[in-house]
Structure formats: C-alpha cells, structure tokens
Write a protein that holds these residues in place. Sequence first.
Motif, PDB file in Angstrom:
ATOM      1  N   MET A   1       0.790  -1.226   0.000  1.00 36.26           N
ATOM      2  CA  MET A   1       0.000   0.000   0.000  1.00 36.26           C
ATOM      3  C   MET A   1       0.825   1.281   0.000  1.00 36.26           C
ATOM      4  SD  MET A   1      -2.593  -1.302   3.008  1.00 36.26           S
ATOM      5  CE  MET A   1      -3.778   0.022   2.862  1.00 36.26           C
ATOM      6  N   GLY A   2       2.073   1.196   0.425  1.00 34.85           N
ATOM      7  CA  GLY A   2       2.851   2.406   0.635  1.00 34.85           C
ATOM      8  C   GLY A   2       3.146   3.213  -0.609  1.00 34.85           C
TER       9      GLY A   2
ATOM     10  N   ILE B   1      -7.057  -5.948  12.797  1.00 37.89           N
ATOM     11  CA  ILE B   1      -6.044  -4.907  12.638  1.00 37.89           C
ATOM     12  C   ILE B   1      -6.414  -4.152  11.370  1.00 37.89           C
ATOM     13  CG2 ILE B   1      -3.618  -4.363  12.192  1.00 37.89           C
ATOM     14  CD1 ILE B   1      -2.871  -6.892  13.714  1.00 37.89           C
ATOM     15  N   MET B   2      -6.642  -2.867  11.493  1.00 38.89           N
ATOM     16  CA  MET B   2      -6.980  -2.049  10.325  1.00 38.89           C
ATOM     17  C   MET B   2      -5.712  -1.358   9.827  1.00 38.89           C
ATOM     18  SD  MET B   2     -10.733  -0.475  11.283  1.00 38.89           S
ATOM     19  CE  MET B   2     -10.093   0.806  12.372  1.00 38.89           C
ATOM     20  N   VAL B   3      -5.624  -1.241   8.510  1.00 41.75           N
ATOM     21  CA  VAL B   3      -4.460  -0.602   7.896  1.00 41.75           C
ATOM     22  C   VAL B   3      -4.941   0.260   6.739  1.00 41.75           C
ATOM     23  CG1 VAL B   3      -2.168  -0.946   6.887  1.00 41.75           C
ATOM     24  CG2 VAL B   3      -3.132  -2.718   8.370  1.00 41.75           C
ATOM     25  N   HIS B   4      -4.441   1.485   6.662  1.00 41.38           N
ATOM     26  CA  HIS B   4      -4.672   2.270   5.453  1.00 41.38           C
ATOM     27  C   HIS B   4      -3.449   3.126   5.161  1.00 41.38           C
ATOM     28  CE1 HIS B   4      -5.777   5.764   8.015  1.00 41.38           C
ATOM     29  NE2 HIS B   4      -5.644   6.494   6.921  1.00 41.38           N
TER      30      HIS B   4
ATOM     31  N   LYS C   1      -1.129   5.536  -5.197  1.00 41.40           N
ATOM     32  CA  LYS C   1      -1.459   6.952  -5.376  1.00 41.40           C
ATOM     33  C   LYS C   1      -2.799   7.322  -4.765  1.00 41.40           C
ATOM     34  CE  LYS C   1       2.262   7.464  -7.836  1.00 41.40           C
ATOM     35  NZ  LYS C   1       3.459   8.122  -7.239  1.00 41.40           N
ATOM     36  N   LEU C   2      -3.627   6.304  -4.485  1.00 42.84           N
ATOM     37  CA  LEU C   2      -4.930   6.534  -3.871  1.00 42.84           C
ATOM     38  C   LEU C   2      -4.971   5.850  -2.511  1.00 42.84           C
ATOM     39  CD1 LEU C   2      -7.296   5.875  -6.925  1.00 42.84           C
ATOM     40  CD2 LEU C   2      -6.346   8.054  -6.162  1.00 42.84           C
ATOM     41  N   GLU C   3      -5.822   6.364  -1.632  1.00 44.74           N
ATOM     42  CA  GLU C   3      -5.963   5.743  -0.316  1.00 44.74           C
ATOM     43  C   GLU C   3      -6.643   4.383  -0.437  1.00 44.74           C
ATOM     44  OE1 GLU C   3      -7.530   7.469   3.147  1.00 44.74           O
ATOM     45  OE2 GLU C   3      -6.153   9.171   3.177  1.00 44.74           O
TER      46      GLU C   3
ATOM     47  N   ALA D   1     -12.186  -7.591  19.217  1.00 43.47           N
ATOM     48  CA  ALA D   1     -11.190  -6.611  19.642  1.00 43.47           C
ATOM     49  C   ALA D   1     -10.527  -5.937  18.439  1.00 43.47           C
ATOM     50  CB  ALA D   1     -10.120  -7.283  20.497  1.00 43.47           C
ATOM     51  N   LEU D   2     -10.244  -4.658  18.588  1.00 45.18           N
ATOM     52  CA  LEU D   2      -9.462  -3.931  17.588  1.00 45.18           C
ATOM     53  C   LEU D   2      -8.053  -3.779  18.154  1.00 45.18           C
ATOM     54  CD1 LEU D   2      -9.179  -2.355  14.960  1.00 45.18           C
ATOM     55  CD2 LEU D   2     -10.009  -0.313  16.161  1.00 45.18           C
ATOM     56  N   HIS D   3      -7.118  -4.572  17.654  1.00 48.41           N
ATOM     57  CA  HIS D   3      -5.758  -4.570  18.181  1.00 48.41           C
ATOM     58  C   HIS D   3      -4.989  -3.306  17.816  1.00 48.41           C
ATOM     59  CE1 HIS D   3      -6.140  -8.370  19.950  1.00 48.41           C
ATOM     60  NE2 HIS D   3      -5.653  -9.148  18.993  1.00 48.41           N
ATOM     61  N   ASP D   4      -5.184  -2.836  16.583  1.00 50.76           N
ATOM     62  CA  ASP D   4      -4.433  -1.651  16.154  1.00 50.76           C
ATOM     63  C   ASP D   4      -5.022  -1.117  14.855  1.00 50.76           C
ATOM     64  OD1 ASP D   4      -2.518   0.349  16.134  1.00 50.76           O
ATOM     65  OD2 ASP D   4      -0.800  -1.012  16.293  1.00 50.76           O
ATOM     66  N   HIS D   5      -4.694   0.120  14.584  1.00 51.88           N
ATOM     67  CA  HIS D   5      -4.964   0.732  13.289  1.00 51.88           C
ATOM     68  C   HIS D   5      -3.646   1.360  12.866  1.00 51.88           C
ATOM     69  CE1 HIS D   5      -7.593   3.673  10.698  1.00 51.88           C
ATOM     70  NE2 HIS D   5      -6.676   3.035   9.993  1.00 51.88           N
ATOM     71  N   VAL D   6      -3.104   0.908  11.745  1.00 55.26           N
ATOM     72  CA  VAL D   6      -1.792   1.365  11.285  1.00 55.26           C
ATOM     73  C   VAL D   6      -1.967   2.211  10.026  1.00 55.26           C
ATOM     74  CG1 VAL D   6       0.497   0.649  10.507  1.00 55.26           C
ATOM     75  CG2 VAL D   6      -0.718  -0.715  12.224  1.00 55.26           C
ATOM     76  N   VAL D   7      -1.329   3.371  10.027  1.00 54.77           N
ATOM     77  CA  VAL D   7      -1.333   4.240   8.849  1.00 54.77           C
ATOM     78  C   VAL D   7       0.037   4.124   8.195  1.00 54.77           C
ATOM     79  CG1 VAL D   7      -1.730   6.561   7.951  1.00 54.77           C
ATOM     80  CG2 VAL D   7      -2.889   5.828  10.046  1.00 54.77           C
ATOM     81  N   ILE D   8       0.040   3.798   6.912  1.00 49.91           N
ATOM     82  CA  ILE D   8       1.276   3.561   6.167  1.00 49.91           C
ATOM     83  C   ILE D   8       1.619   4.777   5.324  1.00 49.91           C
ATOM     84  CG2 ILE D   8       2.407   2.129   4.425  1.00 49.91           C
ATOM     85  CD1 ILE D   8       1.895   0.594   6.965  1.00 49.91           C
TER      86      ILE D   8
END
Length: 242
Positions: free
Chosen positions: A135-136, A188-191, A139-141, A221-228
């Motif tokens: 994802m890193g 685990i959410m990631v965007h 060009k789009l989210e 449970a929501l363990h984490d949300h990571v923004v890349i």
Amino acid sequence: MARHNARQATAEAAEEETERPHYHGHRKRLRERFLAAGADALPDYELLELVLFLAQPRGDMKPLAKRLIDRFGNFAEVISADPHALSEIEGVGESALAALKSVQAGAHRLLRQRILNRPVISSWRDLLDYCRASMGFEKLEQFRVLFLDRKNMIIADELMQKGTVDQTPVYPREVIRRALELHASALIMVHNHPSGDPTPSRADIEMTKEVQAAGKALGIALHDHVVIGRDDHASFKALGLL
C-alpha cells in the motif's frame, strides 16, 4: 603463407573486437557479480538491468534502467509504479512491463506468506513490511483489514475500500459485519496516506473509535490501526489512541 594467415586472423579478430558493442560481456559480468556478492553490491539501476535482461535477450539495458531511476527515484518505486506511467518511458514495452510487475508481485507474495499461519504479534515487523509493500506506493488511499482468530493468526486479509488521493470512505458496520461472517475474534486495520505523512487525521481517529466501540459490543477486539506512509508508519496503539 602460415604467417600471412596468422596475421590475417589477428587482424580479423581485432576488427571483430572493435565492432563489438561497448556492453559486450556486461550481462555476464553483472550476473557473476550479483551471484557472487548479492544484491547489496549493486546500485539500483544495475539491479533493474538484471530484471530487464529477462525481458530483452539482447541489447544494452543500462540506459533504460537509468531512465527509470531518473523518473521514479529508486528500485522500489520503479517496480511499484503504475503500469501506465511505466509504459510512458521510452523502451518499456509489454515484455519489460511484465518483467517489472512480476518482480513486484513476487515481492508481495513473499512478504504475505511470511505473515500467514503465524501470530501477528511475533511477526509484526514482517506485517509492516507487507503492508508498506502492498500500500505504501499507491497513489490513492486504500483501506485494508486483517481478520484474526483467537490465537491472533490471520484468517483473512482483505482490501475493503479504495478512495481518492486523501480520503477513503470506511463504514464501521461493514467492517464488523465482515468480521462476524469470518468468525473473527480481533482486527487490525491498515490504510495508507499517499501524501507520505502517516499522521492520523481527525477522520481516521473518529472512524477508529466507531469500529472499536462496535466491535467491543460484539466481543471483537481492535488490536491496532496502522497508517502507512512512504517511509514510515503510525500505530494508533503506540500513539495511545487505542
């Protein structure tokens, strides 16, 4: 007569040597250096040359490799670039495009298989590497959710939404509905932030709180949300936002 023939052969060999292109033998030498010393011994453009050798059986690939580096910046940016943007570079045809994108696909598959069938806590660095590779460079989210079982093993990795250059519409009820369908115990959410800055926005924080509250009510449970970002990431858990 023998001396004349020897002189003629020597002259012909010298003429042939003169006619050989300047890159004659370069492919062999580059392959040997790579096999002997590994990828770290090569600059990005030479590693690209090795990839392009697979697409073009003959010819000098150095100019094309350098054009690609000049346009996109480094090896990772080149193989992650949009196919249309790559095709605009002189010398990138179907074969070269397939070679470049196959390297990207192989890297993604390698990183993904490193995180499967392992608890995410023990493979967190591999997880971040996979998310950045996936994802890193987009060009789009994009918004991705990793669904976990009670042992924190990944049971599903799903790209749930795509958005614009600075926003992805995320519906908490859809995230939780999918978790229930998969019988997931945790998420685990990631965007990604195409801007490169992984700092969570106010909208990111509010949406995360909604998912956390909805999941908690159902035992998810929501363990984490990571923004890349391009070169870094932000963890909601590490920032004290979860």
